[in-house]
Design a protein around this motif. Structure first.
Motif, PDB file in Angstrom:
ATOM      1  N   LEU A 113       0.811  -1.220   0.000  1.00  0.00           N
ATOM      2  CA  LEU A 113       0.000   0.000   0.000  1.00  0.00           C
ATOM      3  C   LEU A 113       0.847   1.274   0.000  1.00  0.00           C
ATOM      4  CD1 LEU A 113      -2.776  -0.993   2.575  1.00  0.00           C
ATOM      5  CD2 LEU A 113      -2.980  -0.879   0.071  1.00  0.00           C
ATOM      6  N   GLY A 114       2.147   1.140   0.207  1.00  0.00           N
ATOM      7  CA  GLY A 114       3.031   2.297   0.288  1.00  0.00           C
ATOM      8  C   GLY A 114       3.562   2.782  -1.048  1.00  0.00           C
ATOM      9  N   ASP A 115       2.952   2.363  -2.135  1.00  0.00           N
ATOM     10  CA  ASP A 115       3.429   2.741  -3.465  1.00  0.00           C
ATOM     11  C   ASP A 115       2.288   3.384  -4.256  1.00  0.00           C
ATOM     12  OD1 ASP A 115       5.639   2.213  -5.699  1.00  0.00           O
ATOM     13  OD2 ASP A 115       3.672   1.713  -6.539  1.00  0.00           O
ATOM     14  N   LYS A 116       2.560   4.529  -4.863  1.00  0.00           N
ATOM     15  CA  LYS A 116       1.539   5.285  -5.600  1.00  0.00           C
ATOM     16  C   LYS A 116       0.932   4.462  -6.740  1.00  0.00           C
ATOM     17  CE  LYS A 116       1.030   9.317  -8.544  1.00  0.00           C
ATOM     18  NZ  LYS A 116       1.708  10.458  -9.167  1.00  0.00           N
ATOM     19  N   THR A 117       1.765   3.788  -7.510  1.00  0.00           N
ATOM     20  CA  THR A 117       1.256   3.005  -8.645  1.00  0.00           C
ATOM     21  C   THR A 117       0.364   1.870  -8.159  1.00  0.00           C
ATOM     22  OG1 THR A 117       3.198   3.562  -9.980  1.00  0.00           O
ATOM     23  CG2 THR A 117       1.899   1.653 -10.677  1.00  0.00           C
ATOM     24  N   ARG A 118       0.753   1.202  -7.106  1.00  0.00           N
ATOM     25  CA  ARG A 118      -0.075   0.108  -6.583  1.00  0.00           C
ATOM     26  C   ARG A 118      -1.400   0.635  -6.033  1.00  0.00           C
ATOM     27  NH1 ARG A 118       5.142  -2.130  -5.567  1.00  0.00           N
ATOM     28  NH2 ARG A 118       5.292  -1.331  -3.451  1.00  0.00           N
ATOM     29  N   LEU A 119      -1.382   1.816  -5.439  1.00  0.00           N
ATOM     30  CA  LEU A 119      -2.639   2.417  -4.998  1.00  0.00           C
ATOM     31  C   LEU A 119      -3.530   2.754  -6.192  1.00  0.00           C
ATOM     32  CD1 LEU A 119      -1.425   4.725  -2.092  1.00  0.00           C
ATOM     33  CD2 LEU A 119      -2.788   2.630  -1.894  1.00  0.00           C
ATOM     34  N   GLN A 120      -2.928   3.227  -7.282  1.00  0.00           N
ATOM     35  CA  GLN A 120      -3.704   3.495  -8.495  1.00  0.00           C
ATOM     36  C   GLN A 120      -4.316   2.200  -9.034  1.00  0.00           C
ATOM     37  OE1 GLN A 120      -0.485   5.487 -10.653  1.00  0.00           O
ATOM     38  NE2 GLN A 120      -1.831   7.259 -10.878  1.00  0.00           N
ATOM     39  N   ILE A 121      -3.543   1.128  -9.016  1.00  0.00           N
ATOM     40  CA  ILE A 121      -4.047  -0.163  -9.489  1.00  0.00           C
ATOM     41  C   ILE A 121      -5.231  -0.603  -8.640  1.00  0.00           C
ATOM     42  CG2 ILE A 121      -3.502  -2.628  -9.666  1.00  0.00           C
ATOM     43  CD1 ILE A 121      -0.613  -1.726 -10.477  1.00  0.00           C
ATOM     44  N   LEU A 122      -5.124  -0.483  -7.341  1.00  0.00           N
ATOM     45  CA  LEU A 122      -6.242  -0.859  -6.468  1.00  0.00           C
ATOM     46  C   LEU A 122      -7.461   0.015  -6.743  1.00  0.00           C
ATOM     47  CD1 LEU A 122      -4.372  -1.504  -3.096  1.00  0.00           C
ATOM     48  CD2 LEU A 122      -5.324  -3.213  -4.666  1.00  0.00           C
ATOM     49  N   ALA A 123      -7.238   1.302  -6.976  1.00  0.00           N
ATOM     50  CA  ALA A 123      -8.360   2.194  -7.294  1.00  0.00           C
ATOM     51  C   ALA A 123      -9.028   1.783  -8.602  1.00  0.00           C
ATOM     52  CB  ALA A 123      -7.867   3.644  -7.368  1.00  0.00           C
ATOM     53  N   LEU A 124      -8.236   1.388  -9.583  1.00  0.00           N
ATOM     54  CA  LEU A 124      -8.798   0.921 -10.856  1.00  0.00           C
ATOM     55  C   LEU A 124      -9.574  -0.376 -10.663  1.00  0.00           C
ATOM     56  CD1 LEU A 124      -5.711   1.711 -13.077  1.00  0.00           C
ATOM     57  CD2 LEU A 124      -8.014   2.673 -13.416  1.00  0.00           C
ATOM     58  N   LEU A 125      -9.007  -1.293  -9.907  1.00  0.00           N
ATOM     59  CA  LEU A 125      -9.666  -2.580  -9.687  1.00  0.00           C
ATOM     60  C   LEU A 125     -10.902  -2.441  -8.801  1.00  0.00           C
ATOM     61  CD1 LEU A 125      -6.599  -4.960  -9.277  1.00  0.00           C
ATOM     62  CD2 LEU A 125      -8.013  -4.568 -11.313  1.00  0.00           C
ATOM     63  N   LYS A 126     -10.974  -1.366  -8.065  1.00  0.00           N
ATOM     64  CA  LYS A 126     -12.180  -1.087  -7.278  1.00  0.00           C
ATOM     65  C   LYS A 126     -13.366  -0.874  -8.223  1.00  0.00           C
ATOM     66  CE  LYS A 126     -12.799   2.988  -5.373  1.00  0.00           C
ATOM     67  NZ  LYS A 126     -12.784   4.174  -4.506  1.00  0.00           N
ATOM     68  N   GLU A 127     -13.069  -0.368  -9.419  1.00  0.00           N
ATOM     69  CA  GLU A 127     -14.114  -0.112 -10.412  1.00  0.00           C
ATOM     70  C   GLU A 127     -14.553  -1.398 -11.113  1.00  0.00           C
ATOM     71  OE1 GLU A 127     -15.508   2.787 -10.531  1.00  0.00           O
ATOM     72  OE2 GLU A 127     -14.045   3.721  -9.208  1.00  0.00           O
TER      73      GLU A 127
END
Length: 110
Positions: A15-29
């Motif tokens: 969770l400490g990485d910006k790109t991985r947070l973006q990926i999780l946000a995308l997969l939330k959709e």
């Protein structure tokens, strides 16, 4: 519910990485293919794969194979705080819609 301390540490590292947070946000959709993540994030396929490996090891995402394609969706069921984390992530629907408008959303499902 208690989580193994090593797994919890992996989760926080992931969770400490910006790109991985973006990926999780995308997969939330919605569920996405590696090729779709490459296009949206504008990074290489090997880079996406490295991020996905980290997220999988932390049990934050799960993968599903369909022929030669690999699709990812959210997991995180082992973490009681995961729904709170997901609520904090930005809405990435616009990026997925832009991918669809370019005709790239379904390229790997054909």
């Amino acid at each position: 519910m208690r989580v193994n301390i090593d797994l919890l540490a992996e989760c926080h590292k992931a969770l400490g990485d910006k790109t991985r947070l973006q990926i999780l946000a995308l997969l939330k959709e919605e569920e996405l293919c590696v090729c779709e993540l490459v296009e949206i994030l504008n990074i290489s396929q090997p880079a996406v794969s490295q991020h996905m490996r980290r997220l999988r090891n932390a049990k934050l995402v799960r993968k599903r194979r369909q022929g030669q394609w690999v699709f990812y969706s959210l997991d995180g069921e082992v973490y009681p705080f995961m729904s709170s984390v997901l609520k904090c992530l930005p809405d990435m629907r616009r990026e997925i819609d832009a991918l669809r408008e370019k005709g790239l959303k379904v390229q790997c499902r054909q």
